[in-house]
Design a protein around this motif. Structure first.
Motif, PDB file in Angstrom:
ATOM      1  N   ASN A 288      76.076  42.273  83.265  1.00 12.31           N
ATOM      2  CA  ASN A 288      76.522  43.588  82.554  1.00 12.31           C
ATOM      3  C   ASN A 288      78.019  43.589  81.908  1.00 12.31           C
ATOM      4  O   ASN A 288      78.538  44.339  81.556  1.00 12.31           O
ATOM      5  CB  ASN A 288      76.621  44.610  83.774  1.00 12.31           C
ATOM      6  CG  ASN A 288      76.115  45.955  83.516  1.00 12.31           C
ATOM      7  OD1 ASN A 288      75.549  46.073  82.272  1.00 12.31           O
ATOM      8  ND2 ASN A 288      75.953  46.757  84.362  1.00 12.31           N
ATOM      9  N   ASP A 289      78.557  42.260  82.486  1.00  9.03           N
ATOM     10  CA  ASP A 289      79.760  41.908  81.622  1.00  9.03           C
ATOM     11  C   ASP A 289      79.694  41.813  80.355  1.00  9.03           C
ATOM     12  O   ASP A 289      78.641  41.657  79.667  1.00  9.03           O
ATOM     13  CB  ASP A 289      80.435  40.531  82.232  1.00  9.03           C
ATOM     14  CG  ASP A 289      80.659  40.719  83.698  1.00  9.03           C
ATOM     15  OD1 ASP A 289      80.706  41.754  84.335  1.00  9.03           O
ATOM     16  OD2 ASP A 289      81.211  39.786  84.336  1.00  9.03           O
ATOM     17  N   ASN A 290      80.712  41.988  79.548  1.00  6.37           N
ATOM     18  CA  ASN A 290      80.765  41.890  77.847  1.00  6.37           C
ATOM     19  C   ASN A 290      81.279  40.720  77.438  1.00  6.37           C
ATOM     20  O   ASN A 290      80.800  40.449  76.126  1.00  6.37           O
ATOM     21  CB  ASN A 290      81.480  42.938  77.280  1.00  6.37           C
ATOM     22  CG  ASN A 290      81.003  44.478  77.640  1.00  6.37           C
ATOM     23  OD1 ASN A 290      79.756  44.672  77.570  1.00  6.37           O
ATOM     24  ND2 ASN A 290      81.968  45.330  78.175  1.00  6.37           N
ATOM     25  N   VAL A 291      82.072  39.797  78.233  1.00 12.24           N
ATOM     26  CA  VAL A 291      82.401  38.757  77.845  1.00 12.24           C
ATOM     27  C   VAL A 291      82.364  37.328  78.425  1.00 12.24           C
ATOM     28  O   VAL A 291      82.498  37.629  79.660  1.00 12.24           O
ATOM     29  CB  VAL A 291      83.923  38.859  77.423  1.00 12.24           C
ATOM     30  CG1 VAL A 291      84.756  37.759  76.866  1.00 12.24           C
ATOM     31  CG2 VAL A 291      84.587  40.022  76.885  1.00 12.24           C
ATOM     32  N   ILE A 292      82.013  36.270  77.953  1.00 13.89           N
ATOM     33  CA  ILE A 292      81.943  35.180  78.678  1.00 13.89           C
ATOM     34  C   ILE A 292      83.138  34.354  79.116  1.00 13.89           C
ATOM     35  O   ILE A 292      83.733  34.478  77.982  1.00 13.89           O
ATOM     36  CB  ILE A 292      80.605  34.134  78.487  1.00 13.89           C
ATOM     37  CG1 ILE A 292      80.731  34.329  76.911  1.00 13.89           C
ATOM     38  CG2 ILE A 292      79.327  34.321  78.815  1.00 13.89           C
ATOM     39  CD1 ILE A 292      79.664  33.267  76.117  1.00 13.89           C
ATOM     40  N   PRO A 293      83.541  33.987  80.176  1.00 18.49           N
ATOM     41  CA  PRO A 293      84.568  33.179  80.330  1.00 18.49           C
ATOM     42  C   PRO A 293      84.655  32.118  79.245  1.00 18.49           C
ATOM     43  O   PRO A 293      83.648  31.562  78.877  1.00 18.49           O
ATOM     44  CB  PRO A 293      84.868  32.806  81.860  1.00 18.49           C
ATOM     45  CG  PRO A 293      83.655  33.274  82.252  1.00 18.49           C
ATOM     46  CD  PRO A 293      82.696  34.070  81.214  1.00 18.49           C
TER      47      PRO A 293
END
Lengths: 227, 77
Positions: A34-39
């Motif tokens: 559900n996050d929008n950005v990958i580290p």
């Protein structure tokens, strides 16, 4: 090297992948779907499992999740992306690799070790690998690779077949095909070969106390090619 | 408004489930059955009032999610 493993609801090989990546020296982070950005990552892994209960088609719902846009962006910039098993199905559903994965030919869930022959040419995954006939584990219901004749010609001409089911001696034949896959295809690359989708699980065979240790060759080799 | 969609495996794509159903029907003495293809059926309730708009919208859904066009065809009923 930094890696990220995406967790979808129903992923069940995410932690095995985390253990494997860390064992071979990756600094790994787990990333929620559900996050929008990958580290910041050098490698992104879509793990095996049964995301969204395999509803509609395996991988189809996960392929529309929030995190996928940044995975696609990362891949399009040339970032390394691996999809194992359900992760391969998700890659297929995003269109990052060609083809489709149908129900296994004999309708059985297959859970066993198989031998696969790796394509060592011009890719970071298998180039220089010390062993190119690998004993890896498969566990899937829908791994029967299919694509149109035109797409097959394209992936053959461009050398995009990444791994093929074979016997212990590396012979690729109908006898060594567990699930009916076209041309014994167990995994494919995208055109640029920075994306690898495959049904076999290298992360399940990374220690001599397990049924095979051949996954170790895969991870060791990948890390050394990335340096 | 309710829009109905049928998704079926494309001709030439192996359908092992359909094959198993056909063989079972044959073994149940339905010996006339020479082929079964298994598909999916969707009923989509939409707030759109215009049928043409609604069907156009559903067509977009078919292309983007409901069907995998590599292996499946869709038909909006």
């Amino acid at each position: 090297m930094k890696s990220s493993v995406i967790i979808f609801p129903g992923s069940n090989c995410d932690r095995d992948m985390d253990v494997a990546l860390k064992k071979f020296g990756f600094k790994n982070k787990m990333v929620w779907h559900n996050d929008n950005v990958i580290p910041k990552s050098d490698l992104v892994v879509l793990p095996g499992g049964f995301s969204y209960g395999d509803y509609l088609r395996c991988g189809s719902i996960a392929a529309k999740s929030n995190i996928i846009n940044s995975v696609i962006e990362f891949a399009n910039k040339g970032g390394l992306v691996i999809g194992i098993c359900n992760g391969f199905q998700i890659l297929i559903e995003t269109g990052l690799v060609n083809g489709a994965l149908l129900r296994n030919k004999y309708l059985k869930f297959i859970c066993k070790n198989v031998f696969v022959k790796a394509n060592k040419t011009q890719n970071k995954y298998f180039n220089k690998i010390k062993k190119d006939i690998l004993e890896l584990h498969i566990a899937h219901n829908d791994g029967n690779y299919f694509c149109s004749e035109d797409d097959l010609k394209l992936i053959q001409d461009n050398d995009q077949i990444a791994v093929e089911y074979c016997d212990i001696n590396g012979e690729v034949s109908e006898k060594s095909n567990p699930n009916g896959s076209m041309k014994n295809i167990a995994g494919v690359f995208n055109k640029k070969k920075n994306i690898l989708g495959m049904m076999p699980h290298p992360e399940r065979v990374i220690d001599n106390c397990l049924s095979s240790n051949d996954g170790s060759y895969f991870f060791e080799n990948l890390l050394s090619n990335m340096k | 408004m309710k829009i109905k969609v049928i998704v079926t495996p494309k001709n030439g794509v192996l359908d092992p489930q359909g094959k198993a159903i056909q063989q079972t029907l044959n073994s149940m003495n339905f010996i006339d059955v020479s082929e079964v293809r298994q598909g999916k059926y969707f009923e989509i309730e939409t707030d759109l009032k215009d049928e043409k708009d609604a069907k156009k919208n559903v067509e977009d859904m078919c292309k983007k999610l409901l069907a995998n066009l590599v292996i499946e065809d869709y038909k909006i009923l």
